[in-house]
Scaffold this motif. Structure first.
Motif, PDB file in Angstrom:
ATOM      1  N   PRO A 190       0.825  -1.213   0.000  1.00 23.68           N
ATOM      2  CA  PRO A 190       0.000   0.000   0.000  1.00 23.68           C
ATOM      3  C   PRO A 190       0.859   1.263   0.000  1.00 23.68           C
ATOM      4  N   THR A 191       0.300   2.343  -0.496  1.00 28.06           N
ATOM      5  CA  THR A 191       1.043   3.602  -0.580  1.00 28.06           C
ATOM      6  C   THR A 191       1.009   4.379   0.731  1.00 28.06           C
ATOM      7  N   VAL A 192       0.356   3.831   1.731  1.00 27.57           N
ATOM      8  CA  VAL A 192       0.255   4.482   3.034  1.00 27.57           C
ATOM      9  C   VAL A 192       1.349   3.955   3.961  1.00 27.57           C
ATOM     10  N   HIS A 193       2.043   4.854   4.644  1.00 31.47           N
ATOM     11  CA  HIS A 193       3.051   4.459   5.628  1.00 31.47           C
ATOM     12  C   HIS A 193       2.360   3.836   6.838  1.00 31.47           C
ATOM     13  N   GLY A 194       3.039   2.882   7.467  1.00 28.84           N
ATOM     14  CA  GLY A 194       2.478   2.265   8.666  1.00 28.84           C
ATOM     15  C   GLY A 194       2.893   0.822   8.780  1.00 28.84           C
ATOM     16  N   GLU A 195       2.125   0.057   9.563  1.00 29.52           N
ATOM     17  CA  GLU A 195       2.437  -1.347   9.793  1.00 29.52           C
ATOM     18  C   GLU A 195       1.291  -2.221   9.314  1.00 29.52           C
ATOM     19  N   MET A 196       1.653  -3.341   8.693  1.00 28.57           N
ATOM     20  CA  MET A 196       0.689  -4.344   8.255  1.00 28.57           C
ATOM     21  C   MET A 196       1.029  -5.659   8.944  1.00 28.57           C
ATOM     22  N   GLU A 197       0.036  -6.312   9.475  1.00 29.74           N
ATOM     23  CA  GLU A 197       0.251  -7.597  10.132  1.00 29.74           C
ATOM     24  C   GLU A 197       0.402  -8.702   9.089  1.00 29.74           C
ATOM     25  N   TYR A 198       1.201  -9.710   9.411  1.00 24.92           N
ATOM     26  CA  TYR A 198       1.161 -10.982   8.677  1.00 24.92           C
ATOM     27  C   TYR A 198       1.064 -12.097   9.695  1.00 24.92           C
ATOM     28  N   TYR A 199       0.450 -13.210   9.292  1.00 27.77           N
ATOM     29  CA  TYR A 199       0.304 -14.331  10.218  1.00 27.77           C
ATOM     30  C   TYR A 199       0.026 -15.608   9.448  1.00 27.77           C
ATOM     31  N   ASP A 200       0.075 -16.724  10.188  1.00 27.80           N
ATOM     32  CA  ASP A 200      -0.278 -18.029   9.649  1.00 27.80           C
ATOM     33  C   ASP A 200      -1.770 -18.213   9.889  1.00 27.80           C
ATOM     34  N   SER A 201      -2.557 -18.319   8.797  1.00 28.33           N
ATOM     35  CA  SER A 201      -4.012 -18.441   8.951  1.00 28.33           C
ATOM     36  C   SER A 201      -4.460 -19.892   9.128  1.00 28.33           C
ATOM     37  N   THR A 202      -3.511 -20.831   9.155  1.00 30.81           N
ATOM     38  CA  THR A 202      -3.840 -22.243   9.312  1.00 30.81           C
ATOM     39  C   THR A 202      -4.163 -22.555  10.770  1.00 30.81           C
ATOM     40  N   SER A 203      -5.302 -23.199  11.005  1.00 31.76           N
ATOM     41  CA  SER A 203      -5.691 -23.633  12.337  1.00 31.76           C
ATOM     42  C   SER A 203      -5.590 -22.456  13.316  1.00 31.76           C
ATOM     43  N   ASN A 204      -4.966 -22.672  14.483  1.00 30.57           N
ATOM     44  CA  ASN A 204      -4.802 -21.600  15.472  1.00 30.57           C
ATOM     45  C   ASN A 204      -3.349 -21.149  15.546  1.00 30.57           C
ATOM     46  N   HIS A 205      -2.606 -21.290  14.445  1.00 27.33           N
ATOM     47  CA  HIS A 205      -1.169 -21.012  14.470  1.00 27.33           C
ATOM     48  C   HIS A 205      -0.833 -19.558  14.790  1.00 27.33           C
ATOM     49  N   ALA A 206      -1.658 -18.610  14.347  1.00 26.05           N
ATOM     50  CA  ALA A 206      -1.393 -17.203  14.680  1.00 26.05           C
ATOM     51  C   ALA A 206      -1.430 -17.006  16.196  1.00 26.05           C
ATOM     52  N   GLU A 207      -2.421 -17.610  16.840  1.00 26.99           N
ATOM     53  CA  GLU A 207      -2.544 -17.497  18.302  1.00 26.99           C
ATOM     54  C   GLU A 207      -1.378 -18.180  19.006  1.00 26.99           C
ATOM     55  N   LEU A 208      -0.808 -19.192  18.356  1.00 29.94           N
ATOM     56  CA  LEU A 208       0.331 -19.915  18.939  1.00 29.94           C
ATOM     57  C   LEU A 208       1.655 -19.190  18.735  1.00 29.94           C
ATOM     58  N   GLY A 209       1.630 -18.054  18.034  1.00 33.37           N
ATOM     59  CA  GLY A 209       2.846 -17.256  17.917  1.00 33.37           C
ATOM     60  C   GLY A 209       3.324 -16.974  16.513  1.00 33.37           C
ATOM     61  N   MET A 210       2.643 -17.482  15.489  1.00 31.05           N
ATOM     62  CA  MET A 210       3.110 -17.288  14.122  1.00 31.05           C
ATOM     63  C   MET A 210       2.501 -16.015  13.533  1.00 31.05           C
ATOM     64  N   ARG A 211       3.128 -14.886  13.885  1.00 33.32           N
ATOM     65  CA  ARG A 211       2.660 -13.582  13.402  1.00 33.32           C
ATOM     66  C   ARG A 211       3.795 -12.594  13.437  1.00 33.32           C
ATOM     67  N   GLY A 212       3.702 -11.597  12.576  1.00 36.26           N
ATOM     68  CA  GLY A 212       4.729 -10.575  12.529  1.00 36.26           C
ATOM     69  C   GLY A 212       4.191  -9.330  11.844  1.00 36.26           C
ATOM     70  N   VAL A 213       5.098  -8.410  11.518  1.00 36.88           N
ATOM     71  CA  VAL A 213       4.715  -7.105  10.984  1.00 36.88           C
ATOM     72  C   VAL A 213       5.533  -6.775   9.750  1.00 36.88           C
ATOM     73  N   LEU A 214       4.876  -6.168   8.776  1.00 33.96           N
ATOM     74  CA  LEU A 214       5.536  -5.564   7.617  1.00 33.96           C
ATOM     75  C   LEU A 214       5.436  -4.047   7.816  1.00 33.96           C
ATOM     76  N   VAL A 215       6.585  -3.390   7.914  1.00 32.32           N
ATOM     77  CA  VAL A 215       6.615  -1.949   8.108  1.00 32.32           C
ATOM     78  C   VAL A 215       6.737  -1.280   6.740  1.00 32.32           C
ATOM     79  N   VAL A 216       5.798  -0.395   6.452  1.00 26.90           N
ATOM     80  CA  VAL A 216       5.787   0.348   5.193  1.00 26.90           C
ATOM     81  C   VAL A 216       6.303   1.759   5.478  1.00 26.90           C
ATOM     82  N   SER A 217       7.480   2.085   4.921  1.00 24.35           N
ATOM     83  CA  SER A 217       8.050   3.416   5.187  1.00 24.35           C
ATOM     84  C   SER A 217       9.004   3.824   4.079  1.00 24.35           C
TER      85      SER A 217
END
Length: 108
Positions: free
Chosen positions: A81-108
């Motif tokens: 996106p052309t907007v500065h900020g942070e975008m989340e990424y995660y594992d959408s399989t099962s409950n993996h995001a809740e188990l810790g599989m998540r991070g951030v893409l910083v747009v700057s």
């Protein structure tokens, strides 16, 4: 393509994580990715052997698709996106995001 990241999956201290493989994110758990606004990035996921996984970037409706076998790879390419900020990424399989599989893409 302006930027490429490669991540794998791992089990660290009993929790599932994404593990950086490429360049500046090598060895980092749930690494912070970065990209310029409006640039194109490719993210590749390699299954590290602990179950089935994907990487999903919900804000841009982009996902790698599921890697099911150890060593299997899947990639996704999208325009940041052309907007500065942070975008989340995660594992959408099962409950993996809740188990810790998540991070951030910083747009700057």
């Amino acid at each position: 393509m302006d930027k490429e990241y490669v991540l794998t999956t791992d089990l660290r201290e009993g929790r599932l994580v994404f593990l950086g493989v490429s360049d500046e994110i090598n060895g980092l758990e749930n690494p912070t990715l970065s990209a310029r606004p409006g640039s194109t990035i490719t993210v590749t996921l390699i299954n590290g052997g602990e179950g089935q996984h994907d990487i999903t970037f919900p804000e841009v409706k982009a996902s790698t698709g599921v890697v099911k076998q150890k060593g299997e790879e899947a990639s996704v390419t999208f325009t940041v996106p052309t907007v500065h900020g942070e975008m989340e990424y995660y594992d959408s399989t099962s409950n993996h995001a809740e188990l810790g599989m998540r991070g951030v893409l910083v747009v700057s």
